[in-house]
Design an enzyme around this catalytic site. Structure first.
Site, PDB file in Angstrom:
ATOM      1  N   VAL A   1      47.871 -46.962   4.172  1.00 40.09           N
ATOM      2  CA  VAL A   1      49.128 -46.202   4.237  1.00 40.09           C
ATOM      3  C   VAL A   1      50.322 -47.088   3.867  1.00 40.09           C
ATOM      4  O   VAL A   1      51.197 -46.678   3.092  1.00 40.09           O
ATOM      5  CB  VAL A   1      49.316 -45.576   5.642  1.00 40.09           C
ATOM      6  CG1 VAL A   1      50.673 -44.902   5.754  1.00 40.09           C
ATOM      7  CG2 VAL A   1      48.209 -44.583   5.921  1.00 40.09           C
TER       8      VAL A   1
ATOM      9  N   PRO B   1      49.973 -37.347  10.490  1.00 44.43           N
ATOM     10  CA  PRO B   1      49.127 -37.055   9.335  1.00 44.43           C
ATOM     11  C   PRO B   1      47.721 -36.631   9.739  1.00 44.43           C
ATOM     12  O   PRO B   1      47.203 -37.081  10.755  1.00 44.43           O
ATOM     13  CB  PRO B   1      49.043 -38.382   8.578  1.00 44.43           C
ATOM     14  CG  PRO B   1      49.835 -39.373   9.351  1.00 44.43           C
ATOM     15  CD  PRO B   1      50.161 -38.786  10.683  1.00 44.43           C
TER      16      PRO B   1
ATOM     17  N   LYS C   1      48.845 -42.948  20.452  1.00 48.85           N
ATOM     18  CA  LYS C   1      49.690 -42.246  19.471  1.00 48.85           C
ATOM     19  C   LYS C   1      50.635 -41.255  20.159  1.00 48.85           C
ATOM     20  O   LYS C   1      51.776 -41.081  19.735  1.00 48.85           O
ATOM     21  CB  LYS C   1      48.813 -41.548  18.428  1.00 48.85           C
ATOM     22  CG  LYS C   1      48.131 -42.535  17.482  1.00 48.85           C
ATOM     23  CD  LYS C   1      49.192 -43.321  16.684  1.00 48.85           C
ATOM     24  CE  LYS C   1      48.636 -44.243  15.650  1.00 48.85           C
ATOM     25  NZ  LYS C   1      49.678 -45.024  14.966  1.00 48.85           N
TER      26      LYS C   1
ATOM     27  N   ARG D   1      36.926 -30.825   8.740  1.00 43.88           N
ATOM     28  CA  ARG D   1      38.000 -31.811   8.650  1.00 43.88           C
ATOM     29  C   ARG D   1      38.883 -31.500   7.445  1.00 43.88           C
ATOM     30  O   ARG D   1      38.422 -30.983   6.433  1.00 43.88           O
ATOM     31  CB  ARG D   1      37.445 -33.237   8.486  1.00 43.88           C
ATOM     32  CG  ARG D   1      36.701 -33.792   9.692  1.00 43.88           C
ATOM     33  CD  ARG D   1      37.604 -34.117  10.862  1.00 43.88           C
ATOM     34  NE  ARG D   1      36.856 -34.714  11.969  1.00 43.88           N
ATOM     35  CZ  ARG D   1      36.195 -34.022  12.909  1.00 43.88           C
ATOM     36  NH1 ARG D   1      36.201 -32.700  12.897  1.00 43.88           N
ATOM     37  NH2 ARG D   1      35.562 -34.662  13.883  1.00 43.88           N
TER      38      ARG D   1
ATOM     39  N   HIS E   1      36.113 -44.248   8.298  1.00 50.78           N
ATOM     40  CA  HIS E   1      36.102 -42.787   8.411  1.00 50.78           C
ATOM     41  C   HIS E   1      35.044 -42.218   7.463  1.00 50.78           C
ATOM     42  O   HIS E   1      34.479 -42.924   6.624  1.00 50.78           O
ATOM     43  CB  HIS E   1      37.485 -42.232   8.064  1.00 50.78           C
ATOM     44  CG  HIS E   1      38.447 -42.341   9.187  1.00 50.78           C
ATOM     45  ND1 HIS E   1      39.453 -43.282   9.205  1.00 50.78           N
ATOM     46  CD2 HIS E   1      38.561 -41.650  10.341  1.00 50.78           C
ATOM     47  CE1 HIS E   1      40.130 -43.144  10.329  1.00 50.78           C
ATOM     48  NE2 HIS E   1      39.619 -42.170  11.042  1.00 50.78           N
TER      49      HIS E   1
ATOM     50  N   TYR F   1      42.812 -43.969  21.480  1.00 53.12           N
ATOM     51  CA  TYR F   1      43.689 -43.970  20.290  1.00 53.12           C
ATOM     52  C   TYR F   1      44.718 -42.834  20.391  1.00 53.12           C
ATOM     53  O   TYR F   1      45.906 -43.030  20.125  1.00 53.12           O
ATOM     54  CB  TYR F   1      42.814 -43.807  19.043  1.00 53.12           C
ATOM     55  CG  TYR F   1      43.574 -43.770  17.748  1.00 53.12           C
ATOM     56  CD1 TYR F   1      44.176 -44.916  17.239  1.00 53.12           C
ATOM     57  CD2 TYR F   1      43.693 -42.589  17.012  1.00 53.12           C
ATOM     58  CE1 TYR F   1      44.871 -44.889  16.037  1.00 53.12           C
ATOM     59  CE2 TYR F   1      44.383 -42.555  15.813  1.00 53.12           C
ATOM     60  CZ  TYR F   1      44.972 -43.703  15.327  1.00 53.12           C
ATOM     61  OH  TYR F   1      45.665 -43.668  14.135  1.00 53.12           O
TER      62      TYR F   1
ATOM     63  N   SER G   1      48.745 -39.250  14.418  1.00 52.69           N
ATOM     64  CA  SER G   1      47.445 -38.789  13.932  1.00 52.69           C
ATOM     65  C   SER G   1      47.183 -37.371  14.437  1.00 52.69           C
ATOM     66  O   SER G   1      47.708 -36.975  15.487  1.00 52.69           O
ATOM     67  CB  SER G   1      46.384 -39.719  14.504  1.00 52.69           C
ATOM     68  OG  SER G   1      45.130 -39.099  14.485  1.00 52.69           O
ATOM     69  N   SER G   2      46.306 -36.658  13.738  1.00 53.43           N
ATOM     70  CA  SER G   2      45.980 -35.294  14.189  1.00 53.43           C
ATOM     71  C   SER G   2      45.124 -35.314  15.463  1.00 53.43           C
ATOM     72  O   SER G   2      44.961 -34.285  16.113  1.00 53.43           O
ATOM     73  CB  SER G   2      45.244 -34.522  13.091  1.00 53.43           C
ATOM     74  OG  SER G   2      44.077 -35.212  12.705  1.00 53.43           O
ATOM     75  N   CYS G   3      44.592 -36.491  15.852  1.00 53.18           N
ATOM     76  CA  CYS G   3      43.754 -36.513  17.056  1.00 53.18           C
ATOM     77  C   CYS G   3      44.572 -36.482  18.344  1.00 53.18           C
ATOM     78  O   CYS G   3      44.009 -36.476  19.421  1.00 53.18           O
ATOM     79  CB  CYS G   3      42.810 -37.704  17.040  1.00 53.18           C
ATOM     80  SG  CYS G   3      43.673 -39.236  17.284  1.00 53.18           S
TER      81      CYS G   3
HETATM   82  P1  GDP Z   1      36.897 -38.229  13.236  1.00 56.59           P
HETATM   83  O1  GDP Z   1      37.617 -37.338  12.268  1.00 56.59           O
HETATM   84  O2  GDP Z   1      37.765 -38.909  14.214  1.00 56.59           O
HETATM   85  O3  GDP Z   1      35.760 -37.499  13.912  1.00 56.59           O
HETATM   86  O4  GDP Z   1      36.286 -39.459  12.412  1.00 56.59           O
HETATM   87  P2  GDP Z   1      35.298 -39.685  11.175  1.00 56.59           P
HETATM   88  O5  GDP Z   1      36.013 -39.551   9.888  1.00 56.59           O
HETATM   89  O6  GDP Z   1      34.657 -41.028  11.430  1.00 56.59           O
HETATM   90  O7  GDP Z   1      34.148 -38.602  11.284  1.00 56.59           O
HETATM   91  C1  GDP Z   1      34.323 -37.256  10.903  1.00 56.59           C
HETATM   92  C2  GDP Z   1      32.992 -36.508  10.936  1.00 56.59           C
HETATM   93  O8  GDP Z   1      32.148 -36.979   9.871  1.00 56.59           O
HETATM   94  C3  GDP Z   1      32.176 -36.679  12.225  1.00 56.59           C
HETATM   95  O9  GDP Z   1      31.593 -35.436  12.535  1.00 56.59           O
HETATM   96  C4  GDP Z   1      31.103 -37.683  11.801  1.00 56.59           C
HETATM   97  O10 GDP Z   1      29.921 -37.584  12.584  1.00 56.59           O
HETATM   98  C5  GDP Z   1      30.842 -37.222  10.363  1.00 56.59           C
HETATM   99  N1  GDP Z   1      30.177 -38.211   9.497  1.00 56.59           N
HETATM  100  C6  GDP Z   1      29.086 -37.968   8.719  1.00 56.59           C
HETATM  101  N2  GDP Z   1      28.681 -39.094   8.119  1.00 56.59           N
HETATM  102  C7  GDP Z   1      29.529 -40.072   8.481  1.00 56.59           C
HETATM  103  C8  GDP Z   1      29.598 -41.460   8.163  1.00 56.59           C
HETATM  104  O11 GDP Z   1      28.800 -42.026   7.427  1.00 56.59           O
HETATM  105  N3  GDP Z   1      30.642 -42.168   8.727  1.00 56.59           N
HETATM  106  C9  GDP Z   1      31.560 -41.567   9.538  1.00 56.59           C
HETATM  107  N4  GDP Z   1      32.580 -42.314  10.021  1.00 56.59           N
HETATM  108  N5  GDP Z   1      31.488 -40.263   9.886  1.00 56.59           N
HETATM  109  C10 GDP Z   1      30.489 -39.524   9.364  1.00 56.59           C
END
Ligand code: GDP
Length: 299
Positions: free
Chosen positions: A2, A150, A127, A196, A166, A123, A94-96
């Site tokens: 970012v 974001p 935030k 997502r 991610h 986290y 963050s959106s979380c």
């Molecule tokens: P979140 O948005 O905070 O849940 O973070 P992530 O981007 O790490 O994960 C988003 C979703 O993608 C979750 O449901 C994960 O289980 C799924 N996912 C699938 N494959 C992967 C991978 O290889 N890495 C990560 N980080 N997430 C994965």
């Protein structure tokens, strides 16, 4: 990711007097170091993009670090911005921050209306504290500190470490490596059903610049596209972009996280800002950037 996107945006707008520090040059968790930095440099406008960030596994594993590092970074910067009379500060969250089971799409007023998602609660608490710091320094001291939240981001300089990243950068790396190594399948985490939303880092930088120029209210603003996909759809899209022809293997031992976190972006849209990079095009661009910088990204 970012910080470099905001720097590129400001440079493209003709700004030359930019003050930046990498984390090895300035440890933002160190109160005295941050105080010295602000006293010396006296910045007028501050984009607070620095944070300890990561994907679902990193958030869930390094819970103390995600809470402590982010609380320290925000408290030190926001307080010194007040002490040195910064004209305006933009804090990025963050959106979380929203409750796990909040109605979708997520409106700004749903903050603190329910329980948080467990995997990233530390986290999210940090935030939320950042938002409250900006609101409180505004109400007690009259500081023009604004906040924006974001959605999930991706783009150049992302983290490609498979344990800490991610989902989007993880999938780019996994499908790419599977393709060049002729592997029959790729492991994808969870069930594939969570939804997502993804925003390109350059769009985020554009929105931050827009808010810095045009927005000075107390309430924070969501930044996203207003559109989401399932993790399964995302995996198919990345697979197709990269040209991997094998199978997906869903590892349901890994957590799904929150079922959905789609931003309501009507507040931002009503101000006149909208994203320009669509997901398919953004993934193509990001894959090209990954190929060009693979040695740097994958060490
Ligand atoms: P979140 O948005 O905070 O849940 O973070 P992530 O981007 O790490 O994960 C988003 C979703 O993608 C979750 O449901 C994960 O289980 C799924 N996912 C699938 N494959 C992967 C991978 O290889 N890495 C990560 N980080 N997430 C994965």
């Amino acid at each position: 990711m970012v910080g470099s996107a905001i720097t590129r945006k400001l440079q493209s707008e003709g700004y030359t007097n930019l003050i930046t520090r990498t984390s090895s040059e300035l440890d933002l968790r160190n109160q005295a170091a941050v105080a010295d930095f602000f006293a010396e440099e006296q910045p007028e406008y501050v984009f607070l993009a620095a944070a300890k960030v990561g994907g679902i596994m990193a958030n869930n594993t390094y819970r103390a670090e995600f809470l402590y590092d982010n609380l320290m970074i925000e408290s030190n910067i926001i307080h010194q911005a007040y002490v040195t009379g910064v004209k305006k500060l933009l804090f990025l969250g963050s959106s979380c921050i929203y409750p796990k089971l909040a109605p979708q799409p997520l409106k700004e007023e749903y903050l603190l209306s329910g329980f948080l998602e467990a995997t990233n609660e530390p986290y999210a608490i940090a935030k939320i504290t950042g938002i409250k710091l900006c609101e409180s320094y505004r109400s007690q001291y009259g500081c023009n500190f604004i906040s924006a939240m974001p959605t999930n981001l991706y783009g150049p300089n992302d983290n490609y470490d498979l344990q800490g990243s991610h989902v989007l950068p993880a999938l780019i790396r996994k499908f790419h490596e599977a393709k060049i190594n002729d592997q029959p399948s790729v492991e994808v985490w969870g069930t594939g059903s969570p939804r997502r939303e993804f925003l390109h880092a350059d769009d985020l930088a554009d929105a931050c610049f827009y808010l810095m120029q045009h927005y000075s209210d107390e309430s924070f603003v969501n930044i996203g596209t207003g559109e989401d996909v399932t993790i399964r759809e995302l995996a198919e899209l990345v697979k197709e972009t990269i040209g991997f022809e094998g199978e997906l293997r869903w590892n349901t031992e890994k957590p799904d996280g929150t079922p959905r976190k789609l931003m309501d972006v009507s507040r931002l849209h009503s101000m006149g800002w909208k994203h320009t990079t669509e997901l398919k095009e953004g993934i193509e661009q990001t894959y090209q950037d990954f190929l060009a910088n693979e040695v740097l990204y994958v060490e």
